[in-house]
Design an enzyme around this catalytic site. Structure first.
Site, mmCIF file in Angstrom:
data_model
loop_
_atom_site.group_PDB
_atom_site.id
_atom_site.type_symbol
_atom_site.label_atom_id
_atom_site.label_comp_id
_atom_site.label_asym_id
_atom_site.label_seq_id
_atom_site.Cartn_x
_atom_site.Cartn_y
_atom_site.Cartn_z
ATOM 1 N N GLY A 101 49.992 62.956 66.483
ATOM 2 C CA GLY A 101 48.983 62.250 67.245
ATOM 3 C C GLY A 101 48.637 62.883 68.574
ATOM 4 O O GLY A 101 47.466 62.913 68.971
ATOM 5 N N HIS B 177 48.384 57.782 55.433
ATOM 6 C CA HIS B 177 49.347 58.310 54.471
ATOM 7 C C HIS B 177 49.294 57.400 53.260
ATOM 8 O O HIS B 177 49.145 56.182 53.385
ATOM 9 C CB HIS B 177 50.746 58.340 55.092
ATOM 10 C CG HIS B 177 51.826 58.875 54.194
ATOM 11 N ND1 HIS B 177 51.621 59.926 53.315
ATOM 12 C CD2 HIS B 177 53.125 58.514 54.044
ATOM 13 C CE1 HIS B 177 52.758 60.183 52.683
ATOM 14 N NE2 HIS B 177 53.676 59.336 53.095
ATOM 15 N N SER C 279 59.302 94.069 63.446
ATOM 16 C CA SER C 279 59.670 95.464 63.216
ATOM 17 C C SER C 279 59.798 95.763 61.732
ATOM 18 O O SER C 279 59.974 94.851 60.910
ATOM 19 C CB SER C 279 61.005 95.772 63.906
ATOM 20 O OG SER C 279 62.065 95.110 63.235
ATOM 21 N N GLY D 176 51.222 53.742 68.052
ATOM 22 C CA GLY D 176 52.237 54.776 68.196
ATOM 23 C C GLY D 176 51.643 56.163 68.198
ATOM 24 O O GLY D 176 50.548 56.384 68.726
ATOM 25 N N SER D 177 52.333 57.106 67.574
ATOM 26 C CA SER D 177 51.953 58.517 67.608
ATOM 27 C C SER D 177 50.507 58.733 67.175
ATOM 28 O O SER D 177 49.722 59.360 67.883
ATOM 29 C CB SER D 177 52.885 59.337 66.715
ATOM 30 O OG SER D 177 52.421 60.666 66.589
ATOM 31 N N ARG E 24 53.594 43.339 69.283
ATOM 32 C CA ARG E 24 53.876 42.633 70.536
ATOM 33 C C ARG E 24 53.089 43.269 71.671
ATOM 34 O O ARG E 24 53.111 44.485 71.838
ATOM 35 C CB ARG E 24 55.374 42.690 70.865
ATOM 36 C CG ARG E 24 56.237 41.818 69.985
ATOM 37 C CD ARG E 24 57.721 42.041 70.255
ATOM 38 N NE ARG E 24 58.006 42.225 71.670
ATOM 39 C CZ ARG E 24 58.839 43.182 72.130
ATOM 40 N NH1 ARG E 24 59.400 44.030 71.308
ATOM 41 N NH2 ARG E 24 59.078 43.274 73.426
ATOM 42 N N ASP F 41 55.919 53.688 57.310
ATOM 43 C CA ASP F 41 55.815 53.350 55.888
ATOM 44 C C ASP F 41 56.655 52.138 55.521
ATOM 45 O O ASP F 41 56.228 51.282 54.741
ATOM 46 C CB ASP F 41 56.275 54.536 55.021
ATOM 47 C CG ASP F 41 55.319 55.707 55.082
ATOM 48 O OD1 ASP F 41 54.113 55.486 55.297
ATOM 49 O OD2 ASP F 41 55.783 56.850 54.911
#
Length: 334
Positions: A135, A109, A253, A26-27, A49, A84
């Site tokens: 990623g 993680h 500003s 994945g990511s 898969r 997770d």
């Protein structure tokens, strides 16, 4: 002061001759696998898969896709890059039975190790390399010759070489180009969850919602409210990213600086800070982790309800319309 490691501090030979399995494409998975391969390491990909979108993407990128059990059995280093909420089950069903003494089990993680969803055997190394970016950025920065800073943590050093191997992995994904920061599984997990909940995902989103609703309820056009509280936020965040709070205040500003400095603490005040402390306590004592894992066990009804609320909100509907008129922002829809 945190300890930092760069390319000059890394012995990449710590992983030479070893097979690295990337579990999940994945990511993060697609970036780790490709960067490691381009750095000269031996990489195989495991996906649940082969015919899933991620499995097909891995094959398009030139990887043979293995089953998770098979990849674990073939590998010396196993990096688990799955959500997770499924990692514990995947580990127990497919990885744990195939671990061998001296293997290195890796994570990006610390959630499942820190909260006891995975209890590794004593004869394997357990290390974390956590890029501090999504990623696609890990991949694109590597391709440009740069890298995304990473965290490294050693939870278990069975071989006496866990840190050296972890640093070599960080080198392989490009992290050593930007810096690899030493931490612990506990510190990474708790600070990561805290940042997501109270600032990056939860706090920022709720601030946007509240600001938008306040303006619309006061009779201002929703389109104007969207630009003021959401669209322009990127400009401010970019200033934060480049030079911190001081550079942002220098760049806007004097009116904006004074208004922000004098009124901001009314919005994020002691009540807000107490709510942050309570959120941190729930992370530290494990109650958030238990709540989330139970939510996943019953098919995430609360999360689905919250997603539906957001989808139906005026803020999201106005945003979709405006973004469709601004191709330069490269609009995305879920």
């Amino acid at each position: 002061m945190a300890t930092m490691y760069y390319e000059k501090d890394v012995d990449r030979s710590a992983l030479e001759g070893k097979t690295i399995a990337i579990v999940g494409y994945g990511s993060q998975g697609h970036a780790h696998a490709q960067n490691l391969r381009d750095s000269g390491f031996n990489v195989i990909v495991a996906n649940h898969r082969k015919d899933s979108p991620n499995g097909k993407l891995a094959q398009e990128h030139g990887f043979a896709v293995h089953g998770i059990s098979e990849a674990a059995e073939k590998s010396d280093v196993i990096m688990i890059l799955m959500p997770d909420e499924v990692t514990g089950r995947v580990y127990n069903e497919h990885i744990k039975p195939n671990l061998k003494a001296g293997n290195m089990l890796m994570f990006a993680h610390g959630f499942n190790i820190h909260y006891g969803q995975i209890v590794p055997p004593a004869d394997v190394d357990v290390v974390m390399i956590a890029p501090k970016g999504p990623g696609h950025l890990v991949r694109s920065e590597y391709e440009k010759g740069g890298g995304v800073a990473c965290l490294i943590a050693v939870y278990q050093d069975a071989t006496g070489h866990a840190k050296q191997k972890g640093l070599a992995y960080g080198y392989g994904v490009g992290g050593a180009r930007a810096g690899i920061i030493e931490t612990t599984f506990k510190e990474e997990t708790e600070t990561d969850l805290f940042g997501e909940q109270v600032v990056l995902c939860g706090g920022a989103s709720e601030l946007i919602r509240a600001g938008f609703d306040t303006l619309v309820e006061a009779g201002y056009q929703p389109e104007i409210a969207y630009f003021e509280v959401l669209h322009e936020l990127k400009l401010i965040v970019d200033l934060f990213y480049q030079g911190g709070l001081a550079y942002m205040n220098y760049s806007v500003s004097n009116t904006a600086e004074y208004g922000g400095q004098s009124r901001g603490p009314r919005v994020v005040n002691e009540t807000s800070r107490q709510a942050m402390r309570e959120a941190l306590e729930e992370i530290q004592n494990g109650s958030f982790a238990r709540e989330w894992l139970l939510e996943c066990m019953v098919n995430q009804p609360v999360l689905k309800k919250l997603r539906a609320r957001d989808e139906a909100s005026t803020l999201e509907q106005v945003g979709k319309k405006l973004r469709s008129m601004m191709p330069f922002v490269n609009p995305k829809e879920v």
